[in-house]
Scaffold this motif. Structure first.
Motif, PDB file in Angstrom:
ATOM      1  N   ASP A 233      12.338  -1.830   2.969  1.00  4.81           N
ATOM      2  CA  ASP A 233      10.968  -1.856   2.447  1.00  4.81           C
ATOM      3  C   ASP A 233      10.412  -0.438   2.368  1.00  4.81           C
ATOM      4  O   ASP A 233      10.054   0.161   3.376  1.00  4.81           O
ATOM      5  N   ILE A 234      10.328   0.073   1.129  1.00  4.41           N
ATOM      6  CA  ILE A 234       9.897   1.457   0.935  1.00  4.41           C
ATOM      7  C   ILE A 234       8.437   1.664   1.338  1.00  4.41           C
ATOM      8  O   ILE A 234       8.059   2.715   1.867  1.00  4.41           O
ATOM      9  N   THR A 235       7.594   0.631   1.131  1.00  6.26           N
ATOM     10  CA  THR A 235       6.176   0.755   1.503  1.00  6.26           C
ATOM     11  C   THR A 235       6.032   0.920   3.011  1.00  6.26           C
ATOM     12  O   THR A 235       5.342   1.833   3.489  1.00  6.26           O
ATOM     13  N   LEU A 236       6.695   0.036   3.760  1.00  2.00           N
ATOM     14  CA  LEU A 236       6.596   0.135   5.224  1.00  2.00           C
ATOM     15  C   LEU A 236       7.176   1.460   5.713  1.00  2.00           C
ATOM     16  O   LEU A 236       6.637   2.075   6.633  1.00  2.00           O
ATOM     17  N   GLY A 237       8.258   1.917   5.069  1.00  4.59           N
ATOM     18  CA  GLY A 237       8.856   3.191   5.464  1.00  4.59           C
ATOM     19  C   GLY A 237       7.902   4.353   5.231  1.00  4.59           C
ATOM     20  O   GLY A 237       7.744   5.229   6.081  1.00  4.59           O
ATOM     21  N   ALA A 238       7.233   4.348   4.075  1.00  5.00           N
ATOM     22  CA  ALA A 238       6.309   5.438   3.745  1.00  5.00           C
ATOM     23  C   ALA A 238       5.077   5.383   4.653  1.00  5.00           C
ATOM     24  O   ALA A 238       4.606   6.416   5.143  1.00  5.00           O
ATOM     25  N   VAL A 239       4.572   4.157   4.896  1.00  8.19           N
ATOM     26  CA  VAL A 239       3.411   4.015   5.785  1.00  8.19           C
ATOM     27  C   VAL A 239       3.761   4.542   7.186  1.00  8.19           C
ATOM     28  O   VAL A 239       2.982   5.269   7.803  1.00  8.19           O
ATOM     29  N   ASN A 240       4.953   4.203   7.647  1.00  3.50           N
ATOM     30  CA  ASN A 240       5.366   4.672   8.973  1.00  3.50           C
ATOM     31  C   ASN A 240       5.488   6.198   9.030  1.00  3.50           C
ATOM     32  O   ASN A 240       5.178   6.814  10.039  1.00  3.50           O
ATOM     33  N   THR A 241       5.951   6.803   7.916  1.00  3.15           N
ATOM     34  CA  THR A 241       6.003   8.266   7.867  1.00  3.15           C
ATOM     35  C   THR A 241       4.598   8.830   8.020  1.00  3.15           C
ATOM     36  O   THR A 241       4.365   9.765   8.796  1.00  3.15           O
ATOM     37  N   ALA A 242       3.636   8.239   7.282  1.00  2.00           N
ATOM     38  CA  ALA A 242       2.250   8.702   7.356  1.00  2.00           C
ATOM     39  C   ALA A 242       1.693   8.511   8.766  1.00  2.00           C
ATOM     40  O   ALA A 242       0.997   9.385   9.295  1.00  2.00           O
ATOM     41  N   VAL A 243       2.015   7.374   9.390  1.00  2.00           N
ATOM     42  CA  VAL A 243       1.534   7.105  10.759  1.00  2.00           C
ATOM     43  C   VAL A 243       2.031   8.192  11.709  1.00  2.00           C
ATOM     44  O   VAL A 243       1.266   8.733  12.515  1.00  2.00           O
TER      45      VAL A 243
END
Lengths: 231, 95
Positions: free
Chosen positions: A70-80
């Motif tokens: 899941d690219i969205t969850l991966g990107a959100v986690n990077t931002a977190v």
């Protein structure tokens, strides 16, 4: 300590007798922390090396397996994680300036963000479990190689991708869990007012650790999630 | 020299840059650049890592040269590990 010839500075209780002054003590511990991080770089480096070799060999299958993440969850986690790195530097800064309350707030925020990362990671792993993407006897990866609809993905190669995925994100998550433990300890002592502008080495060195874990994720995100998203 | 105190402005600027670059990495992955996709992703990641190491981890400001020696040699040996391993595995004829 008063009669020791090297205890020249004012008597900070945190100054150990084998250091000349607080500055030297701080630099020594910082160097020690960096040496530890050097071993951590080699530790993760081995896994990155294995990953790069297999990715080169089995690129089409790795690309297909990567697309199921899941690219969205991966990107959100990077931002977190990036936000948590900011709260860590702000906590260190608050300690340098002797602002206890700010320190506590930023450390608490770091903990919340760290736990949020782990929570999102848990959601991702749960869905991988349900899809039978966990390497083992029940592993099953449906799908075809990107750009070749008639060519099914090699199960062994896909399994290799997920083995590396779980090993790398798993070791990263373990580091995060340890980090959350360390920052809980820091939060307690910051609350007690232990860290002052003269002495906040634990906060500083734990910050270095946290940023290192952040950097590992900065590489994991594009390497694992974004292998081939073009089509 | 005493330890550096980085201004809030610098910290926020680095934080924003890191967030924007995360978006760029994710966005550029959907654009077909051929083999350049991987290279672009790694260049952006390395730039982000540099920002974190230099500013957030205070390496840019430290007066302690030994810390810099440790950082540079750690990266050097990592590149040695990756470089020599890949030089072997990517040039084998039989796969």
């Amino acid at each position: 300590m008063a009669d020791s010839p090297i205890a020249v500075e004012h008597h900070n209780p945190a100054l150990k007798h084998h250091f000349a002054n607080m500055e030297q003590q701080r630099e020594a511990s910082s160097l020690g922390m960096w040496l530890f991080l050097a071993t951590e770089i080699m530790f993760f480096g081995g896994m990155f090396c294995a990953y790069l070799i297999y990715r080169y060999w089995y690129f089409p299958d790795f690309a297909a397996a990567s697309k199921s993440l899941d690219i969205t969850l991966g990107a959100v986690n990077t931002a977190v994680l990036i936000c948590s790195s900011l709260t860590v530097v702000m906590a260190v800064r608050a300690a340098q300036l002797g602002k206890r309350q700010e320190q506590v707030v930023y450390l608490a925020l770091t903990l919340v963000l760290g736990l949020a990362f782990l929570g999102i990671k848990g959601v991702e792993w749960t869905s991988k479990f349900k899809e039978h993407h966990i390497p083992g006897p029940t592993f099953n990866f449906e799908g075809s190689v990107p750009g070749h609809p008639d060519q099914p993905v090699d199960q062994h190669h896909a399994q290799l991708f997920f083995s590396l995925y779980f090993a790398m994100t798993g070791m990263h998550a373990l580091h995060m869990i340890i980090g959350v433990g360390i920052f809980s300890y820091l939060l307690y002592h910051a609350w007690k007012g232990k860290y002052t502008p003269e002495y906040h080495t634990p906060l500083e060195n734990s910050g270095l650790y946290w940023h290192f874990v952040d950097i590992v994720w900065i590489y994991l995100f594009p390497l694992l999630y974004l292998i081939d998203r073009k089509k | 020299m005493s330890e550096p105190i980085v201004s809030t402005k610098t910290n926020i600027a680095v934080w924003l840059t890191l967030l924007v670059l995360t978006g760029v990495t994710a966005g550029v992955a959907f654009v077909d650049l051929g083999p350049l996709n991987t290279i672009v992703a790694l260049v952006i990641a390395t730039f982000k890592a540099l920002l974190v190491v230099l500013i957030f981890m205070h390496v840019k400001y430290t007066s302690e040269k030994l810390v810099k020696v440790v950082v540079i040699s750690a990266v050097f040996f990592l590149l040695l590990l990756l470089g020599l391993s890949l030089a072997d595995y990517t040039t084998r004829l039989l796969m």
